[in-house]
Enzyme design. Structure first.
Site, PDB file in Angstrom:
ATOM      1  CG  HIS A 220      12.883  -3.215  -9.910  1.00  7.71           C
ATOM      2  ND1 HIS A 220      13.917  -2.875  -8.661  1.00  7.71           N
ATOM      3  CD2 HIS A 220      12.046  -3.782  -9.412  1.00  7.71           C
ATOM      4  CE1 HIS A 220      13.391  -3.437  -7.797  1.00  7.71           C
ATOM      5  NE2 HIS A 220      12.261  -4.591  -8.383  1.00  7.71           N
ATOM      6  CG  HIS A 222      11.126  -9.109  -9.729  1.00  8.38           C
ATOM      7  ND1 HIS A 222      11.011  -9.766  -8.301  1.00  8.38           N
ATOM      8  CD2 HIS A 222      11.265  -7.371  -9.980  1.00  8.38           C
ATOM      9  CE1 HIS A 222      11.291  -8.326  -7.280  1.00  8.38           C
ATOM     10  NE2 HIS A 222      11.380  -7.443  -8.176  1.00  8.38           N
ATOM     11  CB  CYS A 253       6.463  -8.036  -4.152  1.00  4.16           C
ATOM     12  SG  CYS A 253       5.553  -6.220  -3.320  1.00  4.16           S
TER      13      CYS A 253
HETATM   14  P1  HMG Z   1      -2.113   1.261   6.364  1.00  6.75           P
HETATM   15  O1  HMG Z   1      -2.480   0.907   7.571  1.00  6.75           O
HETATM   16  O2  HMG Z   1      -2.948   2.369   5.513  1.00  6.75           O
HETATM   17  O3  HMG Z   1      -1.174   2.631   7.235  1.00  6.75           O
HETATM   18  O4  HMG Z   1      -0.569   0.847   6.035  1.00  6.75           O
HETATM   19  P2  HMG Z   1      -1.574   3.718   8.469  1.00  6.75           P
HETATM   20  O5  HMG Z   1      -1.357   4.950   8.661  1.00  6.75           O
HETATM   21  O6  HMG Z   1      -3.164   2.959   9.068  1.00  6.75           O
HETATM   22  O7  HMG Z   1      -1.095   2.612   9.759  1.00  6.75           O
HETATM   23  C1  HMG Z   1      -0.884   1.430   9.997  1.00  6.75           C
HETATM   24  C2  HMG Z   1       0.475   1.127  11.414  1.00  6.75           C
HETATM   25  O8  HMG Z   1       1.067   1.240  10.374  1.00  6.75           O
HETATM   26  C3  HMG Z   1      -0.060   1.836  12.407  1.00  6.75           C
HETATM   27  O9  HMG Z   1       0.512   1.655  13.313  1.00  6.75           O
HETATM   28  C4  HMG Z   1       1.153   2.646  12.111  1.00  6.75           C
HETATM   29  O10 HMG Z   1       1.419   3.927  13.168  1.00  6.75           O
HETATM   30  C5  HMG Z   1       1.793   2.214  11.049  1.00  6.75           C
HETATM   31  P3  HMG Z   1      -0.758   1.666  14.353  1.00  6.75           P
HETATM   32  O11 HMG Z   1      -0.837   2.605  14.646  1.00  6.75           O
HETATM   33  O12 HMG Z   1      -1.691   0.322  14.476  1.00  6.75           O
HETATM   34  O13 HMG Z   1       0.508   0.587  15.849  1.00  6.75           O
HETATM   35  N1  HMG Z   1       2.641   3.383  10.309  1.00  6.75           N
HETATM   36  C6  HMG Z   1       4.058   3.088  10.399  1.00  6.75           C
HETATM   37  N2  HMG Z   1       4.775   2.069  11.062  1.00  6.75           N
HETATM   38  C7  HMG Z   1       6.339   2.583  10.471  1.00  6.75           C
HETATM   39  N3  HMG Z   1       6.566   3.672   9.379  1.00  6.75           N
HETATM   40  C8  HMG Z   1       6.286   3.466   8.009  1.00  6.75           C
HETATM   41  C9  HMG Z   1       3.952   3.827   9.273  1.00  6.75           C
HETATM   42  N4  HMG Z   1       3.326   4.012   8.232  1.00  6.75           N
HETATM   43  C10 HMG Z   1       2.663   3.174   9.332  1.00  6.75           C
HETATM   44  N5  HMG Z   1       6.161   4.448   7.437  1.00  6.75           N
HETATM   45  C11 HMG Z   1       1.091   2.006   4.471  1.00  6.75           C
HETATM   46  C12 HMG Z   1      -0.267   2.051   5.286  1.00  6.75           C
HETATM   47  C13 HMG Z   1       1.758   2.977   3.076  1.00  6.75           C
HETATM   48  C14 HMG Z   1       1.912   2.004   5.939  1.00  6.75           C
HETATM   49  C15 HMG Z   1       1.131   0.492   4.501  1.00  6.75           C
HETATM   50  O14 HMG Z   1       0.749   0.214   3.331  1.00  6.75           O
HETATM   51  C16 HMG Z   1       2.802  -0.417   4.304  1.00  6.75           C
HETATM   52  O15 HMG Z   1       3.475   0.153   4.740  1.00  6.75           O
HETATM   53  N6  HMG Z   1       3.132  -0.238   2.959  1.00  6.75           N
HETATM   54  C17 HMG Z   1       4.173  -1.081   2.339  1.00  6.75           C
HETATM   55  C18 HMG Z   1       4.290  -2.184   1.482  1.00  6.75           C
HETATM   56  C19 HMG Z   1       5.743  -2.752   1.003  1.00  6.75           C
HETATM   57  O16 HMG Z   1       6.479  -2.134   1.953  1.00  6.75           O
HETATM   58  N7  HMG Z   1       5.644  -2.720  -0.358  1.00  6.75           N
HETATM   59  C20 HMG Z   1       6.841  -4.082  -1.146  1.00  6.75           C
HETATM   60  C21 HMG Z   1       7.284  -2.089  -1.137  1.00  6.75           C
HETATM   61  S1  HMG Z   1       7.413  -2.327  -2.900  1.00  6.75           S
HETATM   62  C22 HMG Z   1       8.360  -3.657  -3.170  1.00  6.75           C
HETATM   63  O17 HMG Z   1       8.609  -4.195  -3.673  1.00  6.75           O
HETATM   64  C23 HMG Z   1       8.487  -3.574  -5.297  1.00  6.75           C
HETATM   65  C24 HMG Z   1       9.074  -2.799  -5.964  1.00  6.75           C
HETATM   66  O18 HMG Z   1      10.654  -3.539  -5.973  1.00  6.75           O
HETATM   67  C25 HMG Z   1       8.666  -2.552  -7.993  1.00  6.75           C
HETATM   68  C26 HMG Z   1       8.661  -3.884  -8.153  1.00  6.75           C
HETATM   69  O19 HMG Z   1       9.557  -4.986  -8.056  1.00  6.75           O
HETATM   70  O20 HMG Z   1       8.226  -3.709  -9.534  1.00  6.75           O
HETATM   71  C27 HMG Z   1       9.621  -1.655  -5.573  1.00  6.75           C
HETATM   72 MG    MG Z   2      11.059  -5.539  -6.680  1.00  4.30          MG
END
Ligand code: HMG
Ligand code: MG
Length: 315
Positions: A220, A222, A253
């Protein structure tokens, strides 16, 4: 002039004859966009990608909307979109809530995403690498019990925006752990696009020397430093036969400062065509698709191949 068969140009290389492209445009491509993109436009993008011959489309992610607002519509997207036969549509899942949503939406494939460095893991998913692996093992088991396919990702395999260089040993260990927990494939992400042909080769050499199944690895890339195609060619030469790419080179990201777009699907397809490697996609149709989403975003298509093909057509 008599052209040499491709195998003579590349004698000594070990290229696969067929490559699967994982189209990550609707997810990785759009997740970092600040401007509003309507559900209809996202649905249209997925619909158009489904007409290209691409077989795997990562359509969204069930993550916290507080962390990645652009993906907030993923649930509605999966509930609404028409799934074309023969295409796998997948979604990223970080935790139990994400998996529950995926199950409720009838998603057939989920991707779990770990990181090669502690700082990136904490910044991206708010937990340590060990905590993420423990959670993912449980999620993978549940997903497999529900008949889903599970993909693993490792971010920052060739460099981290916070910790710099990454030792291939950690990538090897994490890949094996993700595969052991049931991921059918592990995608190695150069999240900030700092890898070179040299560092890509060193990483795959280490993986192969430690017997990680190369047929279960994806790459993957970039394109921050313009090295993505060179790095992909190195990966292909190790036998990697799954390449992630994003139409029109969209992407980045939100938790990786400096990360530019993913390698453009059109550029990868052009390279594969030149190598005589089959992929099943129609480059001309993918170009149309990239031009569509670039027009929606009101910005030039980031794919060099797409721009050349578009210009040739109009000229
Ligand atoms: P947190 O703040 O520790 O989690 O985040 P939490 O459990 O305390 O929840 C915080 C709030 O989010 C709460 O809402 C939850 O309900 C809600 P509130 O009560 O405050 O209103 N929540 C959710 N809502 C919907 N769906 C869910 C969910 N989980 C919690 N699943 C968490 C921890 C993992 C949730 C957060 O850090 C997160 O969502 N991270 C995702 C980041 C992300 O998507 N990054 C980009 C993708 S990775 C990437 O791009 C790299 C890749 O492409 C590879 C590469 O490029 O090399 C894959
Ligand atoms: Mg990526």
């Amino acid at each position: 002039m008599q052209l040499m068969p491709i195998s003579q140009y590349y004698s000594g290389m070990n290229l696969p004859s067929n490559v699967t492209i994982v189209e990550v445009g609707p997810r990785d491509g759009l997740q970092n966009e600040k401007q509003a993109i309507s559900l209809e436009e996202k649905l249209e993008l997925v619909h158009r990608l489904s007409q290209t011959g691409l077989k795997v489309i990562e359509a969204g992610s069930f993550v916290s909307p507080k962390w990645v607002p652009q993906m907030a519509a993923s649930e509605t997207l999966f509930q609404t979109m028409t799934r074309a036969p023969g295409i796998r549509y997948s979604a990223l899942v970080p935790n139990q809530r994400g998996l529950d949503t995926a199950i409720a939406c009838g998603v057939e494939e989920v991707a779990l995403f770990a990181a090669a460095t502690e700082t990136f893991s904490k910044t991206n998913i708010n937990c340590s690498i060990a905590e993420s692996l423990q959670r993912f093992a449980d999620l993978a088991k549940q997903a497999i019990d529900h008949g889903m396919r599970v993909r693993g990702y490792i971010s920052c395999v060739l460099g981290c925006p916070y910790e710099g260089d990454v030792n291939p040993e950690i990538v090897t260990q994490l890949s094996q752990q993700l595969l052991d927990m049931g991921c059918y494939e592990c995608s190695l992400g150069d999240t900030i696009g700092v890898g070179s042909a040299g560092s890509t080769e060193a990483m795959f050499e280490h993986l192969c020397a430690n017997n990680v199944a190369v047929e279960k690895l994806a790459f993957h890339a970039h394109d921050t430093y313009g090295q993505a195609l060179a790095n992909i060619l190195v990966a292909l030469n190790f036998g990697v036969a799954t390449i992630d790419a994003s139409v029109a080179g969209l992407g980045g990201c939100p938790y990786a400062k400096g990360a530019s777009g993913n390698v453009a699907t059109e550029d990868v397809l052009y390279m594969l065509n030149g190598l005589g490697i089959s992929h099943g996609a129609n480059l001309e149709v993918v170009v149309e698709c990239g031009n569509y989403i670039s027009a929606v975003l009101n910005r030039p298509n980031q794919s060099r191949a797409a721009n050349a093909i578009t210009q040739k057509r109009s000229g």
